[in-house]
Design a protein around this motif. Structure first.
Motif, PDB file in Angstrom:
ATOM      1  N   ALA A  65      47.530  30.662  23.113  1.00 46.75           N
ATOM      2  CA  ALA A  65      47.734  31.907  22.364  1.00 46.75           C
ATOM      3  C   ALA A  65      48.985  32.630  22.835  1.00 46.75           C
ATOM      4  O   ALA A  65      49.786  33.134  22.019  1.00 46.75           O
ATOM      5  CB  ALA A  65      46.507  32.800  22.503  1.00 46.75           C
ATOM      6  N   ALA A  66      49.190  32.691  24.153  1.00 49.04           N
ATOM      7  CA  ALA A  66      50.368  33.376  24.692  1.00 49.04           C
ATOM      8  C   ALA A  66      51.657  32.683  24.275  1.00 49.04           C
ATOM      9  O   ALA A  66      52.640  33.341  23.904  1.00 49.04           O
ATOM     10  CB  ALA A  66      50.268  33.448  26.216  1.00 49.04           C
ATOM     11  N   LEU A  67      51.667  31.348  24.301  1.00 47.37           N
ATOM     12  CA  LEU A  67      52.873  30.604  23.922  1.00 47.37           C
ATOM     13  C   LEU A  67      53.155  30.733  22.430  1.00 47.37           C
ATOM     14  O   LEU A  67      54.322  30.839  22.021  1.00 47.37           O
ATOM     15  CB  LEU A  67      52.722  29.134  24.314  1.00 47.37           C
ATOM     16  N   VAL A  68      52.118  30.699  21.606  1.00 45.99           N
ATOM     17  CA  VAL A  68      52.304  30.859  20.160  1.00 45.99           C
ATOM     18  C   VAL A  68      52.912  32.222  19.867  1.00 45.99           C
ATOM     19  O   VAL A  68      53.893  32.342  19.119  1.00 45.99           O
ATOM     20  CB  VAL A  68      50.964  30.682  19.419  1.00 45.99           C
ATOM     21  N   CYS A  69      52.336  33.265  20.442  1.00 46.53           N
ATOM     22  CA  CYS A  69      52.853  34.615  20.194  1.00 46.53           C
ATOM     23  C   CYS A  69      54.263  34.775  20.755  1.00 46.53           C
ATOM     24  O   CYS A  69      55.116  35.433  20.145  1.00 46.53           O
ATOM     25  CB  CYS A  69      51.918  35.638  20.825  1.00 46.53           C
ATOM     26  N   GLY A  70      54.542  34.155  21.896  1.00 48.24           N
ATOM     27  CA  GLY A  70      55.867  34.260  22.493  1.00 48.24           C
ATOM     28  C   GLY A  70      56.946  33.555  21.702  1.00 48.24           C
ATOM     29  O   GLY A  70      58.124  33.917  21.783  1.00 48.24           O
ATOM     30  N   ALA A  71      56.555  32.549  20.914  1.00 47.36           N
ATOM     31  CA  ALA A  71      57.535  31.800  20.119  1.00 47.36           C
ATOM     32  C   ALA A  71      57.863  32.495  18.804  1.00 47.36           C
ATOM     33  O   ALA A  71      58.820  32.099  18.123  1.00 47.36           O
ATOM     34  CB  ALA A  71      57.024  30.389  19.838  1.00 47.36           C
ATOM     35  N   CYS A  72      57.084  33.498  18.433  1.00 53.48           N
ATOM     36  CA  CYS A  72      57.379  34.262  17.217  1.00 53.48           C
ATOM     37  C   CYS A  72      58.489  35.257  17.509  1.00 53.48           C
ATOM     38  O   CYS A  72      58.482  35.918  18.553  1.00 53.48           O
ATOM     39  CB  CYS A  72      56.127  34.997  16.725  1.00 53.48           C
ATOM     40  N   SER A  73      59.435  35.379  16.584  1.00 55.06           N
ATOM     41  CA  SER A  73      60.584  36.251  16.835  1.00 55.06           C
ATOM     42  C   SER A  73      60.220  37.727  16.767  1.00 55.06           C
ATOM     43  O   SER A  73      60.816  38.557  17.444  1.00 55.06           O
ATOM     44  CB  SER A  73      61.700  35.943  15.831  1.00 55.06           C
ATOM     45  N   GLY A  74      59.234  38.083  15.968  1.00 54.43           N
ATOM     46  CA  GLY A  74      58.830  39.472  15.849  1.00 54.43           C
ATOM     47  C   GLY A  74      57.790  39.845  16.889  1.00 54.43           C
ATOM     48  O   GLY A  74      57.325  39.020  17.676  1.00 54.43           O
ATOM     49  N   ALA A  75      57.420  41.111  16.897  1.00 57.90           N
ATOM     50  CA  ALA A  75      56.402  41.588  17.829  1.00 57.90           C
ATOM     51  C   ALA A  75      55.029  41.103  17.381  1.00 57.90           C
ATOM     52  O   ALA A  75      54.646  41.261  16.225  1.00 57.90           O
ATOM     53  CB  ALA A  75      56.426  43.114  17.888  1.00 57.90           C
ATOM     54  N   ALA A  76      54.312  40.492  18.300  1.00 56.90           N
ATOM     55  CA  ALA A  76      52.959  40.024  18.008  1.00 56.90           C
ATOM     56  C   ALA A  76      51.960  40.960  18.669  1.00 56.90           C
ATOM     57  O   ALA A  76      52.247  41.555  19.713  1.00 56.90           O
ATOM     58  CB  ALA A  76      52.768  38.600  18.535  1.00 56.90           C
ATOM     59  N   PRO A  77      50.795  41.123  18.080  1.00 54.78           N
ATOM     60  CA  PRO A  77      49.795  41.993  18.700  1.00 54.78           C
ATOM     61  C   PRO A  77      49.297  41.407  20.018  1.00 54.78           C
ATOM     62  O   PRO A  77      49.402  40.204  20.258  1.00 54.78           O
ATOM     63  CB  PRO A  77      48.673  42.036  17.654  1.00 54.78           C
ATOM     64  N   ALA A  78      48.772  42.263  20.872  1.00 55.20           N
ATOM     65  CA  ALA A  78      48.216  41.796  22.142  1.00 55.20           C
ATOM     66  C   ALA A  78      47.019  40.888  21.872  1.00 55.20           C
ATOM     67  O   ALA A  78      46.237  41.124  20.945  1.00 55.20           O
ATOM     68  CB  ALA A  78      47.806  42.990  22.993  1.00 55.20           C
ATOM     69  N   VAL A  79      46.893  39.858  22.686  1.00 54.32           N
ATOM     70  CA  VAL A  79      45.789  38.915  22.537  1.00 54.32           C
ATOM     71  C   VAL A  79      44.501  39.574  23.008  1.00 54.32           C
ATOM     72  O   VAL A  79      44.445  40.164  24.087  1.00 54.32           O
ATOM     73  CB  VAL A  79      46.049  37.627  23.326  1.00 54.32           C
ATOM     74  N   VAL A  80      43.452  39.461  22.186  1.00 52.47           N
ATOM     75  CA  VAL A  80      42.132  39.972  22.534  1.00 52.47           C
ATOM     76  C   VAL A  80      41.236  38.777  22.832  1.00 52.47           C
ATOM     77  O   VAL A  80      41.105  37.867  22.007  1.00 52.47           O
ATOM     78  CB  VAL A  80      41.536  40.816  21.379  1.00 52.47           C
ATOM     79  N   TYR A  81      40.613  38.781  23.990  1.00 51.56           N
ATOM     80  CA  TYR A  81      39.766  37.660  24.392  1.00 51.56           C
ATOM     81  C   TYR A  81      38.325  37.923  23.981  1.00 51.56           C
ATOM     82  O   TYR A  81      37.811  39.032  24.136  1.00 51.56           O
ATOM     83  CB  TYR A  81      39.872  37.422  25.895  1.00 51.56           C
ATOM     84  N   ASP A  82      37.688  36.890  23.441  1.00 53.05           N
ATOM     85  CA  ASP A  82      36.343  37.024  22.882  1.00 53.05           C
ATOM     86  C   ASP A  82      35.463  35.908  23.435  1.00 53.05           C
ATOM     87  O   ASP A  82      35.739  34.732  23.221  1.00 53.05           O
ATOM     88  CB  ASP A  82      36.419  36.945  21.349  1.00 53.05           C
ATOM     89  N   ASP A  83      34.396  36.287  24.125  1.00 55.75           N
ATOM     90  CA  ASP A  83      33.504  35.284  24.709  1.00 55.75           C
ATOM     91  C   ASP A  83      32.786  34.449  23.665  1.00 55.75           C
ATOM     92  O   ASP A  83      32.292  33.348  23.981  1.00 55.75           O
ATOM     93  CB  ASP A  83      32.475  35.959  25.618  1.00 55.75           C
ATOM     94  N   ASP A  84      32.716  34.939  22.429  1.00 54.70           N
ATOM     95  CA  ASP A  84      32.094  34.138  21.371  1.00 54.70           C
ATOM     96  C   ASP A  84      32.994  33.007  20.899  1.00 54.70           C
ATOM     97  O   ASP A  84      32.614  32.232  20.017  1.00 54.70           O
ATOM     98  CB  ASP A  84      31.690  35.024  20.186  1.00 54.70           C
ATOM     99  N   LEU A  85      34.194  32.904  21.492  1.00 58.29           N
ATOM    100  CA  LEU A  85      35.080  31.776  21.208  1.00 58.29           C
ATOM    101  C   LEU A  85      35.076  30.750  22.336  1.00 58.29           C
ATOM    102  O   LEU A  85      35.861  29.790  22.308  1.00 58.29           O
ATOM    103  CB  LEU A  85      36.512  32.272  20.956  1.00 58.29           C
ATOM    104  N   LEU A  86      34.206  30.947  23.332  1.00 55.23           N
ATOM    105  CA  LEU A  86      34.077  29.944  24.384  1.00 55.23           C
ATOM    106  C   LEU A  86      33.666  28.602  23.791  1.00 55.23           C
ATOM    107  O   LEU A  86      32.942  28.538  22.799  1.00 55.23           O
ATOM    108  CB  LEU A  86      33.037  30.388  25.411  1.00 55.23           C
ATOM    109  N   GLU A  87      34.110  27.528  24.429  1.00 53.85           N
ATOM    110  CA  GLU A  87      33.780  26.192  23.947  1.00 53.85           C
ATOM    111  C   GLU A  87      32.305  25.873  24.197  1.00 53.85           C
ATOM    112  O   GLU A  87      31.612  26.571  24.944  1.00 53.85           O
ATOM    113  CB  GLU A  87      34.695  25.159  24.631  1.00 53.85           C
ATOM    114  N   VAL A  88      31.849  24.807  23.578  1.00 54.92           N
ATOM    115  CA  VAL A  88      30.467  24.367  23.701  1.00 54.92           C
ATOM    116  C   VAL A  88      30.097  24.165  25.177  1.00 54.92           C
ATOM    117  O   VAL A  88      30.898  23.674  25.975  1.00 54.92           O
ATOM    118  CB  VAL A  88      30.237  23.070  22.894  1.00 54.92           C
ATOM    119  N   ASP A  89      28.896  24.568  25.516  1.00 53.38           N
ATOM    120  CA  ASP A  89      28.381  24.398  26.864  1.00 53.38           C
ATOM    121  C   ASP A  89      27.766  22.999  26.976  1.00 53.38           C
ATOM    122  O   ASP A  89      26.713  22.732  26.393  1.00 53.38           O
ATOM    123  CB  ASP A  89      27.328  25.471  27.152  1.00 53.38           C
TER     124      ASP A  89
END
Length: 443
Positions: A65-89
């Motif tokens: 996520a950080a690299l994707v946002c950093g490669a965009c030329s414009g300002a990207a919103p701050a990344v919000v982390y969500d525990d419901d996006l954790l991978e399968v246990d």
């Protein structure tokens, strides 16, 4: 306005390279190739305004996520982390290789490969859990919250293979039993469009699924088994005019021929050995242009792939149909399974689905190991076929988008008699841009 959700799997990780189970553990990190994939994805998304960026907190996703946002030329919103996006246990499997799974848990590995929603594992504390069923509930919770909080925004979601497949299932109202019928590559990008109105449930359209065209402009062949490349024909003048074509034989226009040539370049290294087309001019010409890169492959026509018969609607603009058949047109747009096209030759979408799916099954049964078959057809036909493969009824044809020149990839890992897997859907990046901004045009 609509909500647009971009689902992105993380880049290639150390455990991906080593063939080890990652699951919810956080020991795996991006490789140098994985970092490059993330940056290329960000460059492909440059110019697209992102209102929200959500990510799994696990390092391989957060770094992507950080690299994707950093490669965009414009300002990207701050990344919000969500525990419901954790991978399968996948406790206690995390960190093990496939060979180790086969040695220690052979029966569980077989269930994971064939019916993962039925898998039960035991944690270190002795408790049992069903990883995919739990993950599907997690994905449904995440999806409902996203739709509620981010209406009319463009949302980038960066996460993992299993959770993103479950998010797609949850968005379409499908259960965990469809989990094994989807594939998602590293930095594979999927786009969902969501329409919400008042208190009504959200209407979801899959614009594309598992697109990696931004990483490699050439479609690969199947790793094992057989593959079908399902292609919608290029544009016609009647598409551009939003005139209903149906079974009237309208040829490609200049844009349509260009789209077919771009698709031909995209598929030039695909090992196409068989080719099938609707007998109509627009798909046949599209197929012939693709096959210029595959000398010696003959083109067979298949009546089952004919476009829907629109009866008295054929040749008419939408406003003309609205003036004469307003209720039927409204039904077609909202409940297509309840609409019977008026006049001689008119069909229902159920009839189209029945003949098109039967045609695809015949084509699949002819596949041999390593075969790739090109199939070129029409908007309604392709939508009905893809609904069938996804596990949706013909009533849900508006849930999948088919752009002119769009390519969908259906894999048969066990050959044409085994279950079909949706590898990719409506790839249009070879026509320009990672998002499909083209109008569907009248059928």
């Amino acid at each position: 306005m609509a909500t647009r959700v971009l689902l992105l799997r993380h880049g290639l990780s150390t455990y991906n390279v080593q063939g080890r189970i990652q699951g919810r553990d956080d020991d795996s990190t991006l490789t140098a190739d994985g970092e490059a994939m993330a940056r290329r994805t960000g460059e492909a998304l440059d110019g697209i305004r992102l209102d929200v960026v959500l990510s799994s907190p696990l390092r391989r996703a957060a770094h992507t996520a950080a690299l994707v946002c950093g490669a965009c030329s414009g300002a990207a919103p701050a990344v919000v982390y969500d525990d419901d996006l954790l991978e399968v246990d996948l406790e206690p499997w995390s960190g093990y290789s496939l060979q180790q799974l086969l040695e220690r848990w052979p029966e569980e590995e077989r269930i994971w490969r064939t019916h993962p929603e039925q898998l039960t594992l035991q944690r270190a504390d002795g408790s049992n859990h069903q990883p995919i069923r739990e993950l599907h509930r997690q994905a449904r919770r995440f999806w409902e919250r996203l739709c509620r909080r981010h209406r009319d925004q463009t949302v980038l979601v960066v996460a993992h293979n299993a959770i993103l497949r479950c998010v797609v299932l949850a968005a379409l109202g499908l259960g965990p039993e469809r989990f094994a019928r989807l594939r998602l590559n590293n930095c594979g990008l999927s786009v969902l469009n969501v329409q919400t109105g008042g208190d009504e449930a959200a209407t979801v359209q899959v614009e594309s699924f598992n697109s990696t065209v931004h990483l490699d402009p050439v479609a690969p062949g199947p790793r094992r088994g057989g593959r079908i490349l399902l292609l919608r024909h290029g544009e016609t003048d009647w598409n551009r005019q939003s005139r209903f074509q149906g079974q009237i034989d309208v040829p490609l226009n200049a844009t349509g021929r260009q789209q077919a040539q771009q698709t031909a370049a995209f598929l030039r290294r695909s090992p196409i050995r068989r080719a099938y087309s609707s007998p109509m001019a627009r798909p046949r010409e599209t197929a012939e242009l693709v096959l210029e890169h595959h000398p010696g492959v003959s083109l067979a026509t298949c009546e089952g792939l004919l476009e829907i018969g629109h009866g008295l609607w054929e040749g008419k603009l939408e406003q003309e149909i609205q003036a004469r058949w307003p209720r039927l047109l409204a039904t077609w747009k909202t409940a297509p399974h309840q609409a019977a096209m008026p006049g001689p030759g008119g069909e229902t979408i159920q009839q189209v689905s029945q003949r098109a799916v039967a045609a695809m099954e015949c084509i699949a049964q002819e596949l041999e190991e390593g075969d790739t078959a090109l199939v070129v057809a029409h908007d309604a036909v392709n939508k009905a076929v893809l609904c069938h493969f996804l596990g949706l009824s013909p009533a849900r044809i508006w849930s999948v988008k088919q752009g002119n020149g769009g390519v969908s990839v259906i894999d048969y890992p066990e050959g044409g008699h085994g279950p079909a897997i949706v590898y990719s859907l409506n790839l249009t990046g070879h026509l320009g841009g990672v998002l499909d901004e083209t109008a569907a045009g009248a059928l």
